[in-house]
Scaffold this motif. Structure first.
Motif, PDB file in Angstrom:
ATOM      1  N   LYS A 174      13.223  26.841  37.302  1.00 53.95           N
ATOM      2  CA  LYS A 174      14.578  27.338  37.050  1.00 53.95           C
ATOM      3  C   LYS A 174      15.356  27.400  38.349  1.00 53.95           C
ATOM      4  O   LYS A 174      14.863  27.861  39.374  1.00 53.95           O
ATOM      5  CB  LYS A 174      14.504  28.739  36.418  1.00 53.95           C
ATOM      6  CG  LYS A 174      15.855  29.328  36.056  1.00 53.95           C
ATOM      7  CD  LYS A 174      15.689  30.627  35.258  1.00 53.95           C
ATOM      8  CE  LYS A 174      14.994  31.700  36.060  1.00 53.95           C
ATOM      9  NZ  LYS A 174      14.921  32.977  35.348  1.00 53.95           N
TER      10      LYS A 174
ATOM     11  N   ASN B 199      21.087  29.219  39.302  1.00 53.43           N
ATOM     12  CA  ASN B 199      22.079  29.485  38.250  1.00 53.43           C
ATOM     13  C   ASN B 199      21.461  29.577  36.859  1.00 53.43           C
ATOM     14  O   ASN B 199      22.168  29.695  35.861  1.00 53.43           O
ATOM     15  CB  ASN B 199      23.164  28.402  38.258  1.00 53.43           C
ATOM     16  CG  ASN B 199      22.595  27.008  37.978  1.00 53.43           C
ATOM     17  OD1 ASN B 199      21.421  26.851  37.648  1.00 53.43           O
ATOM     18  ND2 ASN B 199      23.431  25.996  38.118  1.00 53.43           N
TER      19      ASN B 199
ATOM     20  N   GLU C 262      19.638  27.234  35.345  1.00 53.19           N
ATOM     21  CA  GLU C 262      19.418  25.933  34.722  1.00 53.19           C
ATOM     22  C   GLU C 262      17.950  25.526  34.849  1.00 53.19           C
ATOM     23  O   GLU C 262      17.332  25.676  35.896  1.00 53.19           O
ATOM     24  CB  GLU C 262      20.310  24.884  35.387  1.00 53.19           C
ATOM     25  CG  GLU C 262      20.184  23.498  34.796  1.00 53.19           C
ATOM     26  CD  GLU C 262      21.032  22.470  35.525  1.00 53.19           C
ATOM     27  OE1 GLU C 262      20.796  21.262  35.351  1.00 53.19           O
ATOM     28  OE2 GLU C 262      21.938  22.900  36.294  1.00 53.19           O
TER      29      GLU C 262
END
Length: 423
Positions: free
Chosen positions: A215, A218, A220
């Motif tokens: 991850k 942010n 994502e």
């Protein structure tokens, strides 16, 4: 034979001059004049310098400079020893500081010899590069230009170095990165078995290759292919772990799309025939005691639509019909485009009344769909044949029975009519 080769001749000449000259000075020097002793010392010094006077070309200017400096240090050290010997022979040696100076020069000479050895052990092409770049700076530059993410951790898995690609990919800054462990990238989606295998490999001092679902800062999610190398000291003790990682998120998505397209019809998104049959057969093997229904259906008047309104309108009809099928047959069911305008449905662990209810629901949903290219009043209709699967299972037989019922349904129907019986 010894003097046959120029290199050997030089070495043995120096050896003979040095041994004989030193022996003569030590044991007979007091019988010589000071001028003769100084002359012999100069001859011995010149013989030692012969070792360094050659045409050898070193791979870099730095090595050449080290060798030149080593020659100068050795010449000064020999001059110091010659002074001590001369002073001892003719005046009685009292300048002990000269001895200290000689040892100091010898220490510098040893350091230079080690430096020359280290530089000569480097690849000759790299040696030229190191003339203008430090090893640390060059290594950092190589890592920064590398498209892969490079992360170096200590033995406690705390990050001590990362290249710029790591900051660019994850969104973290260097201050947020250094000193942390790679757990800051954890998404919780990587299987625990992956971490277990990784820790087992590096704890044994082995390398490890695998994938992480990580991850970014942010939030994502991205997928990394990683190779973790255990770096060891001269004694074979692990001191660092070097991770070289590549973002393969797009490649994974591409492979996923390819896998999806290999199993699903391009136009409707429904299962392809062979995949549908495999799922059908596998599920019957796994659940032989549950109820299983097979339905084959096609769109009424589809050939007329294709011939009169064109294939683009026909494709739109197929897609609308497929969407209606997926909306109705969602639970314990598989839907397939069997070919052309023919569709197949497999339903398991359901009662006949429930299956009939779903077919009526499909009819009701189709009545709400409007194909504007045909008419505002046009309603999609279908014909079908349904078979309740009996054991032993034979798909060809099930399909043949269902297809026969479909044909009878199409030829005898007047509006909506259901036909169903055991296979």
């Amino acid at each position: 034979n010894i003097l046959k080769y120029q290199g050997q001749k030089r070495k043995w000449t120096v050896f003979i001059f040095f041994i004989i000259g030193t022996f003569v000075l030590l044991f007979f020097g007091q019988f010589f004049s000071g001028e003769l002793t100084l002359g012999l010392m100069l001859i011995i010094l010149f013989s030692r310098l012969l070792l360094f006077i050659n045409k050898r070309r070193y791979p870099s200017r730095f090595i050449s400079s080290l060798v030149t400096l080593l020659i100068i240090i050795e010449a000064i050290r020999f001059g110091t020893n010659a002074y001590m010997t001369y002073d001892l022979l003719y005046y009685g040696f009292k300048d002990t500081w000269v001895v200290v100076f000689s040892f100091f020069l010898r220490a510098i000479g040893v350091i230079l010899v080690v430096q020359v050895h280290d530089q000569l052990s480097i690849d000759k092409n790299l040696a030229k590069v190191f003339d203008t770049h430090s090893a640390v700076g060059l290594l950092s530059s190589v890592f920064d230009q590398n498209p892969s993410v490079v992360v170096l951790t200590d033995i406690n898995q705390k990050i001590v170095y990362s290249n710029k690609q790591a900051f660019y990919l994850t969104g973290y800054t260097e201050s947020e990165f250094i000193g942390k462990t790679p757990k800051i990238f954890s998404s919780g989606l990587t299987p625990g078995s992956t971490y277990k295998q990784m820790h087992q490999a590096i704890s044994n001092g082995d390398n490890w290759i695998g994938e992480f679902i990580n991850k970014k800062k942010n939030g994502e999610i991205f997928i990394e292919s990683a190779k973790i190398v255990t770096l060891k000291d001269v004694n074979g003790v692990p001191i660092f772990y070097l991770a070289i990682k590549i973002d393969i998120t797009k490649e994974k998505e591409h492979l996923k799309n390819l896998e999806y397209l290999s199993k699903h019809d391009d136009l409707t998104g429904l299962l392809r025939r062979q995949v549908f049959i495999e799922k059908f057969e596998q599920n019957i093997q796994n659940h032989p005691n549950k109820s299983h229904y097979f339905i084959i259906m096609d769109i009424d008047d589809f050939k007329f639509i294709n011939d009169n309104y064109g294939h683009l309108v026909g494709d739109e009809v197929l897609k609308e019909f497929a969407r209606a099928l997926k909306d109705v047959f969602k639970t314990n069911a598989e839907v397939c485009r069997f070919g052309g305008d023919e569709f197949a449905i497999y339903i398991y662990d359901a009662h006949l009344d429930h299956v009939e209810h779903l077919l009526k629901q499909l009819k009701a949903n189709l009545e709400k769909i409007r194909i504007e290219a045909i008419s505002q009043t046009y309603i999609l209709k279908f014909s079908y044949g349904m078979t309740e699967v009996a054991m032993p299972f034979d798909f060809s037989h099930v399909y043949e029975v269902s297809d026969k019922q479909l044909y009878e349904n199409k030829t005898s129907k007047n509006g909506y009519k259901r036909t169903s019986f055991k296979s």
